[in-house]
Design an enzyme around this catalytic site. Sequence first.
Site, mmCIF file in Angstrom:
data_model
loop_
_atom_site.group_PDB
_atom_site.id
_atom_site.type_symbol
_atom_site.label_atom_id
_atom_site.label_comp_id
_atom_site.label_asym_id
_atom_site.label_seq_id
_atom_site.Cartn_x
_atom_site.Cartn_y
_atom_site.Cartn_z
ATOM 1 C CG PHE A 140 -38.813 77.674 46.129
ATOM 2 C CD1 PHE A 140 -37.580 77.056 46.021
ATOM 3 C CD2 PHE A 140 -38.959 78.704 47.051
ATOM 4 C CE1 PHE A 140 -36.504 77.467 46.804
ATOM 5 C CE2 PHE A 140 -37.884 79.119 47.839
ATOM 6 C CZ PHE A 140 -36.659 78.497 47.705
ATOM 7 C CG ASP A 225 -45.294 78.869 50.817
ATOM 8 O OD1 ASP A 225 -45.258 80.087 51.082
ATOM 9 O OD2 ASP A 225 -44.273 78.183 50.634
ATOM 10 C CE LYS A 254 -39.112 85.019 49.472
ATOM 11 N NZ LYS A 254 -39.574 83.761 48.902
HETATM 12 C C1 LIG Z 1 -39.045 82.450 49.460
HETATM 13 C C2 LIG Z 1 -40.036 81.385 49.655
HETATM 14 C C3 LIG Z 1 -39.909 80.440 50.685
HETATM 15 C C4 LIG Z 1 -38.692 80.371 51.583
HETATM 16 O O1 LIG Z 1 -38.468 81.529 52.299
HETATM 17 P P1 LIG Z 1 -37.004 81.782 52.964
HETATM 18 O O2 LIG Z 1 -37.205 83.011 53.789
HETATM 19 O O3 LIG Z 1 -36.046 81.972 51.844
HETATM 20 O O4 LIG Z 1 -36.701 80.574 53.769
HETATM 21 C C5 LIG Z 1 -40.926 79.512 50.852
HETATM 22 N N1 LIG Z 1 -41.995 79.498 50.049
HETATM 23 C C6 LIG Z 1 -42.152 80.383 49.037
HETATM 24 C C7 LIG Z 1 -43.383 80.324 48.189
HETATM 25 C C8 LIG Z 1 -41.177 81.331 48.801
HETATM 26 O O5 LIG Z 1 -41.305 82.177 47.773
#
Ligand SMILES: *Cc1c(COP(=O)(O)O)cnc(C)c1O
Length: 400
Positions: A140, A225, A254
């Site tokens: 994700f 990520d 985040k």
């Molecule tokens: C939440 C998340 C995203 C996307 O972030 P948004 O601010 O919702 O676009 C990307 N990678 C990971 C691992 C995430 O948990």
Amino acid sequence: MNSEYFMNLERQYGANNYESLEVVLSKGEGVWVWNVEGIQFMDMLSAYSAINHGHRHPKITKALKDQIDRLTLTSRAFFNDKLPLFTEKICKFTGKEMFLPMNTGAEGVETAIKCMRKWGYEVKGIEPETGEIIVFEENFHGRTTTIISFSTDPGSHDHFGPFTPGFKIVPYNDTEAVEKAINDRTIGILIEPIQGEAGVNVPDEGYLTKLQKICRKHKILFACDEIQTGFGRTGKRFCFDHEGLDPDIIIMGKALGGGVYPVSGVAANKDILGLIKKGQHGSTFGGNPLACVAGITAIDVLQEEKLIENSATQGTYFMKLLKQLEGNSKVEKVRGKGLLIGVVIKQSAGPAKGYVKKLRDEGLICKETHDTIIRFAPPLVITKDQIDWAFSKIQKVLGD
Ligand SMILES: *Cc1c(COP(=O)(O)O)cnc(C)c1O
């Protein structure tokens, strides 16, 4: 106007792209939130780890209020007096030479993909527009069309094509599959050190180390990520710190916004991030003074209040308690690191959603991921007594 009123209003006018738990929140402080009827709940989701500092951390809200009264948005057409401080702060925090600020996590990932591709063509010498990035099943990385092009979740992916090419999907936690996928067009690897949305999938110890070694051997990029796992969530600064790694690209989001404001970005050294030249990438809101103050204060508070250490301590304690449930009639497995914990519910015990609702009725709100996993990820300011309180509720719902 009660909860019913607000939920019905949103159901009438809002797009149905979320299946929200039925609780309408109107106030928050620390680990606690209140609904419109004034009932108190413990927040065990932390907005998918964006609320690491707790709701409305006083130092963060004060810094933002002060900044709102001075200057909020300039665009990058001009310099402002906060972005330079923010870039320095991130570089010192990450050990990287450069930082490129964006707003949402998905934009951070898009930025990383563009940097990786540019490096592939301009440094590694891959024939332009033919490069491949290796990604992982059940990943994700966000919701943009390029990112969902390599999602293996049908709901996220199907009927949103045509898709962006240039990604090779291999199984997670399998180094051989990565070795096999590498060819002379491979630019690098893009990975979540723990797959949060997939259900807190923790890879075997040493797996990420092997991946970094593979990247170094083939002279390709290692991009992590850390949007969900960063800033103390797993009990370390970043999740890759558990194995002492040094990824070429760190993607953040985040919790970088201190639970108030969307702030994301990419940190890397000059040989990679320096390839993005004037006019080649940007964002109207990226690097605005308000965002920068959120980011600076978020990092300050993380360090001053030792939230990373608290995440490690409380996470270990919470995990020890939850492990008592493992193997009972409802709980198959408990896994995670720091305060990012997934509880896998047994198939025979029915869908996780039912337990999430029962936990809400006990005053603890969390969310299932897929049908069988409940994620517990409280704000990192949580205390031992609060963990004890939470566990007593969890035991009531998930115990025998
Ligand atoms: C939440 C998340 C995203 C996307 O972030 P948004 O601010 O919702 O676009 C990307 N990678 C990971 C691992 C995430 O948990």
